[in-house]
Enzyme design. Structure first.
Site, short mmCIF file in Angstrom:
data_model
loop_
_atom_site.label_atom_id
_atom_site.label_comp_id
_atom_site.label_asym_id
_atom_site.label_seq_id
_atom_site.Cartn_x
_atom_site.Cartn_y
_atom_site.Cartn_z
N LYS A 201 3.43 18.41 -2.80
CA LYS A 201 5.59 17.41 -3.43
C LYS A 201 5.99 18.33 -2.06
CE LYS A 201 8.63 16.37 -3.52
NZ LYS A 201 9.54 15.24 -3.80
N CYS A 255 15.51 14.83 1.21
CA CYS A 255 14.22 15.06 0.66
C CYS A 255 13.24 15.65 2.30
CB CYS A 255 13.17 14.21 -0.13
SG CYS A 255 14.56 13.73 -1.42
N1 SAJ Z 1 12.65 6.62 8.23
C1 SAJ Z 1 11.81 5.89 9.06
N2 SAJ Z 1 11.03 5.17 9.76
C2 SAJ Z 1 10.48 4.98 8.64
C3 SAJ Z 1 10.35 5.18 6.97
C4 SAJ Z 1 11.31 5.91 6.75
O1 SAJ Z 1 13.29 5.92 10.11
O2 SAJ Z 1 9.34 4.22 8.92
C5 SAJ Z 1 13.40 6.99 7.33
C6 SAJ Z 1 14.85 6.55 7.11
O3 SAJ Z 1 15.67 5.71 7.09
C7 SAJ Z 1 15.35 7.87 6.27
C8 SAJ Z 1 13.82 8.80 6.37
O4 SAJ Z 1 13.00 8.21 7.41
O5 SAJ Z 1 15.80 7.85 7.11
C9 SAJ Z 1 13.88 8.62 4.86
O6 SAJ Z 1 13.20 7.99 4.05
P1 SAJ Z 1 12.13 7.95 3.14
O7 SAJ Z 1 12.51 6.29 2.68
O8 SAJ Z 1 10.54 8.04 4.40
O9 SAJ Z 1 11.73 8.85 1.91
P2 SAJ Z 1 12.87 9.12 0.87
O10 SAJ Z 1 13.66 10.13 1.56
O11 SAJ Z 1 14.14 8.26 0.10
O12 SAJ Z 1 12.11 10.04 -0.21
C10 SAJ Z 1 10.81 10.74 0.20
C11 SAJ Z 1 9.80 9.84 -0.88
N3 SAJ Z 1 8.80 10.85 -0.19
C12 SAJ Z 1 7.16 9.79 0.41
O13 SAJ Z 1 7.35 8.62 1.08
C13 SAJ Z 1 6.09 11.13 0.84
C14 SAJ Z 1 10.06 9.40 -2.18
O14 SAJ Z 1 8.48 9.49 -2.78
C15 SAJ Z 1 9.90 10.98 -2.28
O15 SAJ Z 1 10.34 11.31 -4.15
C16 SAJ Z 1 11.37 11.69 -2.01
O16 SAJ Z 1 11.27 12.71 -0.81
C17 SAJ Z 1 12.05 12.98 -3.20
O17 SAJ Z 1 12.80 12.81 -3.78
O18 SAJ Z 1 11.64 14.40 -2.77
#
Ligand code: SAJ
Length: 409
Positions: A201, A255
């Site tokens: 995870k 996360c």
């Molecule tokens: N972000 C970027 N660029 C991107 C993608 C995301 O800047 O291309 C930023 C987002 O704006 C945000 C942050 O990253 O600030 C995180 O957002 P996210 O959409 O990547 O992820 P989370 O934190 O909402 O959810 C993650 C997910 N993990 C993965 O995709 C590996 C989700 O599946 C998990 O369940 C969750 O963490 C968790 O609870 O651990």
């Protein structure tokens, strides 16, 4: 019966999903106010499809109580922050929840930790607590780890369709827990041992953090040499084995901006790319600020209070502001500014700052330069209202055809 302990972003949808698929569920939280609201039928955060699921679960008989229940299975979904100085996981919420469960748990109950935890957490913190309270592990109490994978914004769909990992050191316990999750989970359910589940995870979220850091580093390189990072990523991603993520104003949420620190804290000297990625992503709000100063200079704006932040949540179409890049930016600006900048987010209805505005037109009336911090659909739809402004679009939402004085990262 299943007692879900911790009714936050993960525990609540999980409890509702199980209940609406025929499992007898009681949800428990130490926040009495949250319990009272749920008992009144109030939904406690916004998420696509959550209200319908809530109603289905109520119809199926879900109950909410501030008291821990006598149950066959406990699902613990409580926060796991990291200690800002040691970078290690702070297991205190998990330990406190387990201690409370042990006061009521009948012989043979299984405690399933869903919260994200670093490898070895159950061995180091949870098992000793169980033994100290006089229980024999594997006889009186069993333990498993079933980390969730759902993404805020698409939680309900993903709860149902994602593959899941169940870590248990006793295979029969893994099977028992599998049947509970299989009540609603249509994805593959993989059984493994506890430490593998813990590590996988954390690795998943670290993988994403590193990939976002790469995109953010590219944005900085491209800015320094006048190249279009978005076009470059688009072109590079045509390669069948390249899939670069999107640069942005930083990485927030509870996360991705947290979990990689567990590895840095536990494996100092080994977690090098992971640490570098964390630093790059954490530097992005400062980079946005540098861009703001450049744009102000170019446009003859001298008054920072005429600069507004559009979007406060950590990402699009959610109401969660934890560790959000906007909050990080405001925090770093607080060092230089007497009053924080005007800030507006359609999803944030409670006041967090004096300078917060609750209506888009009022917000826009007082600013010349708008920094778009989040990719909410509602922000994308408001291009016409932004037309007359200078806009720094940190999420690549708009084109020059839509907004003439448009800047990117
Ligand atoms: N972000 C970027 N660029 C991107 C993608 C995301 O800047 O291309 C930023 C987002 O704006 C945000 C942050 O990253 O600030 C995180 O957002 P996210 O959409 O990547 O992820 P989370 O934190 O909402 O959810 C993650 C997910 N993990 C993965 O995709 C590996 C989700 O599946 C998990 O369940 C969750 O963490 C968790 O609870 O651990």
């Amino acid at each position: 019966m299943v007692n879900v302990v911790g009714l936050g972003y993960i525990g609540l949808p999980t409890a509702l999903m199980m209940a609406s698929h025929g499992v007898e569920v009681v949800g428990t939280d130490y926040d009495a106010d949250r319990i009272a609201r749920l008992q009144r039928g109030e939904i406690v955060f916004e998420e696509e499809g959550l209200a319908d699921l809530f109603h289905a679960a109520l119809d199926s008989g879900i109950r909410f109580s501030a008291d821990y229940q006598q149950a066959d299975i406990y699902i613990v979904a409580v926060p796991t922050p990291y200690d800002k100085s040691s970078k290690k996981l702070d297991a205190s919420y998990v330990v406190a929840a387990v201690k409370n469960v042990l006061q009521v748990a009948p012989k043979g109950a299984v405690i399933v930790v869903e919260s994200t935890i670093s490898p070895g957490t159950i061995d180091r913190y949870v098992k000793p607590v169980i033994r100290e309270q006089g229980f024999e592990l594997g006889v009186d109490i069993h333990i498993a780890h079933a980390p969730e994978r759902i993404i805020p914004g698409n939680m309900i769909y993903e709860l149902k369709h994602n593959s899941r990992t169940i870590g248990a050191d006793e295979p029969a316990v893994g099977e028992r827990i599998r049947t509970v999750y299989a009540s609603f989970c249509e994805g593959e359910i993989v059984l493994t041992d506890i430490k593998t589940a813990e590590m996988s995870k954390v690795v998943e979220n670290t993988f994403r953090d590193i990939n976002i850091a790469f995109a953010n580093e590219l944005a900085k390189i491209c800015r320094s040499d006048n190249m279009d990072v978005y076009e470059i990523i688009k072109v590079a991603n045509k390669h069948p084995r390249v899939n670069i993520l999107q640069p942005g104003p930083g990485v927030g949420g509870h996360c991705i901006s947290v979990d990689p620190w567990f590895l840095v804290g536990d494996y100092p000297g080994l977690a090098n790319i992971i640490l570098a990625a964390r630093k790059i992503n954490d530097s992005m709000p400062e980079f946005v600020l540098e861009r703001v100063h450049e744009i102000m200079k170019e446009n003859g704006i001298t008054d920072l209070t005429r600069v507004g932040l559009y979007g406060m949540t950590y990402k699009e179409n959610v109401d969660d502001v934890r560790e959000s890049p906007t909050l990080q930016l405001l925090e770093s600006m607080a060092k230089h500014l007497a009053a924080p900048l005007p800030v507006y987010d359609p999803y944030v209805k409670t006041r967090m700052f004096d300078s917060q505005v609750f209506d888009l037109d009022t917000f826009l009336a007082d600013v010349d330069l708008v920094i778009v911090m989040v990719g909410h659909d509602e922000i994308k739809e408001n291009a016409d209202k932004l037309q007359s402004k200078i806009v720094l679009d940190t999420r690549n939402l708009f084109t020059r055809e839509q907004i003439s004085r448009l800047y990117k990262l």
